[in-house]
Design a protein around this motif. Sequence first.
Motif, mmCIF file in Angstrom:
data_model
loop_
_atom_site.group_PDB
_atom_site.id
_atom_site.type_symbol
_atom_site.label_atom_id
_atom_site.label_comp_id
_atom_site.label_asym_id
_atom_site.label_seq_id
_atom_site.Cartn_x
_atom_site.Cartn_y
_atom_site.Cartn_z
ATOM 1 N N UNK A 1 0.978 -1.173 -0.127
ATOM 2 C CA UNK A 1 0.023 -0.096 -0.036
ATOM 3 C C UNK A 1 0.893 1.088 0.084
ATOM 4 N N UNK A 2 0.362 2.230 -0.610
ATOM 5 C CA UNK A 2 1.061 3.538 -0.703
ATOM 6 C C UNK A 2 0.101 4.709 -0.743
ATOM 7 N N UNK A 3 0.884 5.845 -0.422
ATOM 8 C CA UNK A 3 0.426 7.363 -0.540
ATOM 9 C C UNK A 3 -0.737 7.404 -1.701
ATOM 10 N N UNK A 4 -0.387 6.921 -2.681
ATOM 11 C CA UNK A 4 -1.101 7.160 -3.812
ATOM 12 C C UNK A 4 -2.503 6.578 -3.857
ATOM 13 N N UNK A 5 -2.749 5.701 -2.738
ATOM 14 C CA UNK A 5 -3.841 4.875 -2.603
ATOM 15 C C UNK A 5 -4.915 5.589 -1.377
ATOM 16 N N UNK A 6 -4.221 6.685 -0.750
ATOM 17 C CA UNK A 6 -4.903 7.401 0.072
ATOM 18 C C UNK A 6 -6.348 7.615 -0.129
ATOM 19 N N UNK A 7 -6.715 7.942 -1.170
ATOM 20 C CA UNK A 7 -8.178 8.407 -1.341
ATOM 21 C C UNK A 7 -9.124 7.086 -1.771
ATOM 22 N N UNK A 8 -8.746 6.110 -1.231
ATOM 23 C CA UNK A 8 -9.483 4.784 -1.385
ATOM 24 C C UNK A 8 -9.689 4.401 0.055
ATOM 25 N N UNK A 9 -10.738 3.422 0.225
ATOM 26 C CA UNK A 9 -11.154 3.002 1.710
ATOM 27 C C UNK A 9 -10.771 1.312 1.632
ATOM 28 N N UNK A 10 -11.196 0.900 0.664
ATOM 29 C CA UNK A 10 -10.995 -0.791 0.682
ATOM 30 C C UNK A 10 -9.755 -1.306 0.958
ATOM 31 N N UNK A 11 -8.526 -0.667 0.230
ATOM 32 C CA UNK A 11 -7.301 -1.459 0.233
ATOM 33 C C UNK A 11 -6.677 -1.273 1.692
ATOM 34 N N UNK A 12 -7.060 -0.407 2.568
ATOM 35 C CA UNK A 12 -6.667 -0.269 3.944
ATOM 36 C C UNK A 12 -7.447 -1.148 5.064
ATOM 37 N N UNK A 13 -8.255 -1.846 4.673
ATOM 38 C CA UNK A 13 -9.352 -2.476 5.802
ATOM 39 C C UNK A 13 -8.499 -3.665 6.285
ATOM 40 N N UNK A 14 -8.280 -3.934 7.573
ATOM 41 C CA UNK A 14 -7.753 -5.077 8.007
ATOM 42 C C UNK A 14 -6.214 -5.164 7.959
ATOM 43 N N UNK A 15 -5.746 -4.024 7.480
ATOM 44 C CA UNK A 15 -4.228 -4.024 7.095
ATOM 45 C C UNK A 15 -3.391 -3.463 8.091
ATOM 46 N N UNK A 16 -2.071 -3.929 8.156
ATOM 47 C CA UNK A 16 -1.149 -3.292 9.032
ATOM 48 C C UNK A 16 -0.030 -2.634 7.893
ATOM 49 N N UNK A 17 0.555 -1.307 8.104
ATOM 50 C CA UNK A 17 1.122 -0.962 6.973
ATOM 51 C C UNK A 17 2.475 -0.294 7.612
ATOM 52 N N UNK A 18 3.661 -0.589 7.243
ATOM 53 C CA UNK A 18 4.987 0.228 7.517
ATOM 54 C C UNK A 18 5.005 1.294 6.664
#
Length: 446
Positions: free
Chosen positions: A2-19
Amino acid sequence: MLSVEQAGQIDPWLGQSVECACGKTHSVSIRKVVIERGALDALPSYAQERGYSELLLVVDKNTLDAAGRELLGLCKAAHLNVSLCVLGADERGELAADERVIVQLMLNVTPAVQAIVAVGSGTIHDVVRFVSHKMDRAFFSVPTAPSVDGFASVGAPLIIGGFKQTIAACAPEAIFADLALLAKSPKALIAAGFGDMLGKYTSLADWQLGRVLFGEPHCELADEMTRQGLAMCVDYVDEIAEGSELGMRKLMEGLTLSGISMLLVGHSRPASGGEHHLSHYWEMRFIQQRRRALLHGAKVGVAAVQMAKLYEAAAALSKEAVAAAIAERQARGDVLTPERMREQIQAGYGSIADQVLAENGLAALDATESAEQQELPQWIIERWDEVRAVCGNVPPSGQLADALRRVGGPTTVDELGVEPELLEDSLKYAKYVRNRYTIIRLHQWL
């Protein structure tokens, strides 16, 4: 990845841990977000998938009619054991996220309850978020109006002893936002949600001030997520004003992104600054005066216009003008020492002053000026070019007022119902609501 470019989306972040590039590991505990027509139908099947057979639906008398009875029927049809808690209004006919309501809900959480479902807007969600966290129950969100950005966040703004404070609790496991239901929301609640989002212009700038002047930790991802959620709402302002399902989708997505940004960093900095401090101060004064509450987002929108005026004034100053203003204040002794801050808090907060003193690290009578406070005037002068750039990025106050006007929200304190005297007091005292750097604190030097 995941990256900052996906910051305008919701689904990619759900249930995720991000460094994250900010050096922290961010976790999003929300598992599912449904923003569509018929979203209520998805809740019972999700509960079954997760093994939750005992649900408690939490409503008030208005949200019971708006969605509570329908959801109750859907859960029963799915053979779930479901009970209902109707939160009662106070003697003024209002529902506040205070001790009385918290206890009422706790008494309705039986040992069998596995998940608590908030069916409502901001207040009901704040109470359910806190109780779910304290009683270790799953928390589901069913917004009945797109009125606040707190649906997805982890913080619960509660009124304890008359003092508005945000207490860390938990994010919902799942959000079910039915567009057909949201489109029926009262126009005032829709305008309030837009006002809450418009306040991100000044909250994000306040966060940047903290970074520039104090090296406060800053997360580009959370910043960009809030910024894109805000842009989404501004781009679709006409659809939001119409109350169309497309407008409700964009507003709800923006509100959700703002909530997730707070969830990422574990605090409200990306979405709450001086505009929220004014709003909270007005709310606490209304409580002390036993007056009817105003909509949170409506207050934030009007307060954002006021903060934008302060940003405009700061952006117009040269480094030389700032240095001269600071020198003049220091020469006449017009600076905030710990003793003077204590005096202001006592004058501005009355019976809840002790809580505000503690928030600002001034509870001890022998509190002294920190090294940061001593160095701050020089830091402001030395870093003014960068500070001024931050100030210049906030849209003009008139532009914010025009946007609020388009959705039918109040734009001035008079329209909101806040007297000029209270506005004057809030510009003087609201900076103490949180121990957090904002344009209000900067303005005391200019």
